[in-house]
Design an enzyme around this catalytic site. Sequence first.
Site, PDB file in Angstrom:
ATOM      1  CB  SER A 110      -0.951  -0.040   1.197  1.00 51.18           C
ATOM      2  OG  SER A 110      -1.902   0.982   1.137  1.00 51.18           O
ATOM      3  CG  ASP A 255      -3.151   3.842  -1.260  1.00 49.49           C
ATOM      4  OD1 ASP A 255      -3.913   3.618  -2.219  1.00 49.49           O
ATOM      5  OD2 ASP A 255      -3.184   3.193  -0.198  1.00 49.49           O
ATOM      6  CG  ASP A 257      -3.268  -0.880  -1.958  1.00 52.85           C
ATOM      7  OD1 ASP A 257      -3.262   0.324  -1.631  1.00 52.85           O
ATOM      8  OD2 ASP A 257      -3.766  -1.768  -1.243  1.00 52.85           O
ATOM      9  CG  ASP A 259      -6.356   0.460  -0.060  1.00 53.15           C
ATOM     10  OD1 ASP A 259      -5.655   1.496  -0.140  1.00 53.15           O
ATOM     11  OD2 ASP A 259      -6.235  -0.370   0.868  1.00 53.15           O
TER      12      ASP A 259
END
Length: 463
Positions: A110, A255, A257, A259
Amino acid sequence: MSLPTMDKPVRQLFGTDGIRGVAGEYPLDPHTVFAIGRALGARLVEKYQTARVLIGQDTRESSDWISRALARGLESANCGVASAGVITTPGVAYLTRTHGFSAGIVVSASHNPWTDNGIKVFGANGYKLSDDIEHEIEAQIFYHLEELERAESEGEGPAMLPGDDKLREDYAEWLRSQVEGTDFSKFRVLLDCANGAASSIAHLVFPKVGVFSEFTHICPTGRNINANCGALHPEEAAKHVGQSRGRFDLGITFDGDADRALFSDGDGNIVNGDAVLLLAARDMKARGHLKEDTVVATTMSNMGLEAALKRSGIRMLRAAVGDKYVLEEMKKTGATLGGEQSGHILFMDSDATTGDGILTALRVLEVLARSGKSLAELIADLKVFPQVIRNVKVNAKIPMKELPAVMSAIEAAEQDLGDSGRVVVRYSGTEKLARVMIEAESEAKMNQHATAIAEAIQEAIGI
């Protein structure tokens, strides 16, 4: 006070968002990663007999070999494997539940630096695993670690897992369908993809729904994910938007990833997840989509959000930090909206099962289009209490109640601030950090107590 050594592996793999660490070091060394794949595969084959797992990854240079090691471990347990290649975390969650996979795995850390990586697991329903199931899997991982020969875990495998472009397009099509029929033609948006997973998806979504899109940080090298860009550094996009002299209506940052998402308004002011929850809650309530007139936030959300929601007749509940825990509270209460100040937003009325930065961006744009107002106008009455967050690197996560000097500093702050402030001290679930968050009407008192608590932690267990 004697502290436990951190040299030996601690038998606690899962944090608040899967397993994380430095790539190549325990628990993300090849041997342990293989054991993770094997343990998960064995569990799934026992449950489903003919199990298949979807693997997706971000753009870190270690994501390839970690994905391969996981695949070898899964296949050694007679579990099938498919790859979506570079894709967002919510993309894997969506594809797992809609394409009949027994589980989904995301290789990503992340917002962490490129040197770190992580493993997140989703069940067949697209939801992150519960703490109880993670603990059961941990026990199986350690069993396989003890049984495996290192040579077996480090065997040969494919140079890389070929990603299925059709899977990525299916996910992008679902995202587009969430805002079908909305006219976005008047919006000009700067999109910062953080040199991460959004780089493989965002161009399949925003231009195709009619948003004039300019993309930045879409050239991952394996080592530049989150580097002075994206949701970790929203000030970069905000500065660009603010200096564009009206060229952009807003900036959107993801960010690593994707999410989560953070925004900047047309004047270059950063807009965080609290503000997104406010505008989304009001819009959903007006359309009858906000069940129980309730929003689930976290202990880190500002008191100003709670006050603004209350003025709109909306109740705010607080969950532990982590979108998994926000989701658990949403399920308990029947709430259809929840999220974190950091930009993880959960829209249950969109049938999403985890935070999705791209979906969040689309939903915000949809609210702007529906209202005819700017982002700044929609959140103008959000009066944020002064808030400070201090991060302290620690060598061990000792329970705070076992650190007398720290508890004394916390109690002094709480007594001094009373009802005019909040004190939250917690360990990060993904890094070796203690976080000190204080909100108060008085900035002087806020900073004074934040410094005192941070110094007490530093002296007790700081690096």
